[in-house]
Design a protein around this motif. Structure first.
Motif, PDB file in Angstrom:
ATOM      1  N   SER A 263      74.140  30.384 -36.204  1.00  0.00           N
ATOM      2  CA  SER A 263      74.669  29.979 -34.906  1.00  0.00           C
ATOM      3  C   SER A 263      73.867  28.792 -34.419  1.00  0.00           C
ATOM      4  O   SER A 263      72.736  28.567 -34.861  1.00  0.00           O
ATOM      5  N   PRO A 264      74.425  27.997 -33.516  1.00  0.00           N
ATOM      6  CA  PRO A 264      73.669  26.856 -32.982  1.00  0.00           C
ATOM      7  C   PRO A 264      72.437  27.341 -32.227  1.00  0.00           C
ATOM      8  O   PRO A 264      72.352  28.503 -31.813  1.00  0.00           O
ATOM      9  N   PRO A 265      71.447  26.469 -32.036  1.00  0.00           N
ATOM     10  CA  PRO A 265      70.269  26.840 -31.244  1.00  0.00           C
ATOM     11  C   PRO A 265      70.682  27.266 -29.835  1.00  0.00           C
ATOM     12  O   PRO A 265      71.739  26.855 -29.333  1.00  0.00           O
ATOM     13  N   PRO A 266      69.883  28.093 -29.177  1.00  0.00           N
ATOM     14  CA  PRO A 266      70.211  28.517 -27.812  1.00  0.00           C
ATOM     15  C   PRO A 266      70.427  27.324 -26.889  1.00  0.00           C
ATOM     16  O   PRO A 266      69.701  26.328 -26.952  1.00  0.00           O
ATOM     17  N   ASN A 267      71.459  27.425 -26.066  1.00  0.00           N
ATOM     18  CA  ASN A 267      71.788  26.375 -25.085  1.00  0.00           C
ATOM     19  C   ASN A 267      72.086  25.031 -25.736  1.00  0.00           C
ATOM     20  O   ASN A 267      71.933  23.983 -25.098  1.00  0.00           O
ATOM     21  N   PHE A 268      72.530  25.067 -26.980  1.00  0.00           N
ATOM     22  CA  PHE A 268      72.818  23.818 -27.667  1.00  0.00           C
ATOM     23  C   PHE A 268      74.058  23.143 -27.085  1.00  0.00           C
ATOM     24  O   PHE A 268      75.067  23.784 -26.802  1.00  0.00           O
TER      25      PHE A 268
ATOM     26  N   ALA B  32      66.229  23.433 -36.326  1.00  0.00           N
ATOM     27  CA  ALA B  32      66.326  24.625 -35.470  1.00  0.00           C
ATOM     28  C   ALA B  32      67.263  25.668 -36.059  1.00  0.00           C
ATOM     29  O   ALA B  32      67.060  26.875 -35.903  1.00  0.00           O
ATOM     30  N   THR B  33      68.307  25.208 -36.767  1.00  0.00           N
ATOM     31  CA  THR B  33      69.321  26.137 -37.277  1.00  0.00           C
ATOM     32  C   THR B  33      68.970  26.697 -38.648  1.00  0.00           C
ATOM     33  O   THR B  33      69.241  27.879 -38.926  1.00  0.00           O
TER      34      THR B  33
END
Length: 312
Positions: free
Chosen positions: A35-40, A308-309
């Protein structure tokens, strides 16, 4: 394009096929859903801008242009005319300035039905030679990154071809596979070009030396493995070899050992129009990640996203 590839990876394995029909199964690094990084949030494109903390990266990557000139900047048969902006429809990609636009065209050879597959890594001068001809011929390539100590695709080269030597090419359209950069270049121009190797790729030792000098500004980048999650599907990137912005993204893709389909789009490539129609803008690099649904511009932000991913 990418839709021609049907990847149906099992939950824990990636299937890698060889031209001789053998299939190797590569164990994934992690089963965690991606999933994308948090708040991406994908950044808006910022043409001709460099994030302040990336200035030295881009400057170092730009040194290649001094040693390799226009090789991989232009596609085969490139031509350009300056015309009034009114002659170019608003839905057609064209670089413009002061009321004028560039009308660009090219003469390409036969197009492969399936992307060529190449095993290589970023900081190898012999691999760079092959990446340059990929840009000139405007080919789509499925790259299997082979950084040093990479656990997945570098070992598979020995199993498929019998030697630990890079670059290694597999053409799924013809069943041909081969080592040796010069042989790969001759094959590609013969099959998908006009049969002529560009001058700056035909100078033997001088070509190899200038390819090495071209990477001085980024010594060691894109060569060593960083532990990562292997994605179920290959990422896709719209880029071309001569772009320093694309270079810094490719380095990270290789270090993280992330297979990716590169839609090569040097100047004169008709794929510039394809990307323009898809997202309403042309700028490289542009990353599409089918594993998370992310599509994004801006090289520095793409690098941050990939780490990050996928980095462990």
């Amino acid at each position: 394009m990418a839709g021609m590839l049907n990847y149906t990876a099992a939950p824990a394995f990636w299937a890698v096929s060889a031209s001789n029909g053998r299939v190797f199964r590569v164990k994934l690094s992690a089963n965690t859903p991606l999933s994308p990084p948090p708040n991406f949030k994908a950044p808006p494109p910022k043409p001709f801008s460099i994030r302040p903390d990336s200035v030295f990266d881009i400057m170092g990557a730009s040194l290649a242009l001094l040693f390799r000139l226009t090789t991989s900047v232009l596609v085969s048969g490139y031509s350009v005319n300056v015309v009034p902006a009114s002659e170019i429809p608003p839905d057609q990609y064209a670089l413009g300035f002061a009321g004028f636009k560039l009308k660009e065209s090219s003469k390409l050879g036969p197009r492969p039905d399936k992307p060529i597959e190449i095993y290589e890594y970023e900081s190898c001068p012999f691999c760079r030679k092959v990446r340059e001809i990929v840009a000139v011929l405007d080919l789509d390539v499925l790259y299997y990154p082979c950084p040093r100590n990479g656990p997945n695709f570098r070992p598979k080269v020995s199993q498929m071809g019998g030697k630990q030597l890079l670059p290694y090419m597999v053409d799924p359209n013809t069943g041909v596979s081969m080592y040796e950069s010069d042989d790969i270049i001759k094959y590609l121009v013969g099959k998908y070009g006009d049969g002529n190797v560009p001058l700056l790729l035909s100078l033997g030792l001088l070509t190899t030396l200038t390819e090495g000098f071209a990477m001085i500004g980024r010594i060691g980048k894109g060569s060593l493995y960083t532990p990562s999650k292997l994605p179920p599907k290959p990422l896709e990137i719209w880029a071309y070899e001569a772009s320093p912005f694309c270079k810094v993204v490719r380095e990270v893709l290789v270090e993280l050992e992330l297979p990716h389909i590169l839609h090569s789009c040097a100047r004169g490539s008709p794929k510039r129009q394809i990307l323009y129609e898809r997202v309403g803008h042309f700028q490289v690099p542009y990353l599409e990640d089918p594993n998370t649904g992310v599509g994004m511009f801006e090289s520095a932000e793409i690098v941050d996203y990939l780490k990050a991913t996928y980095a462990l």
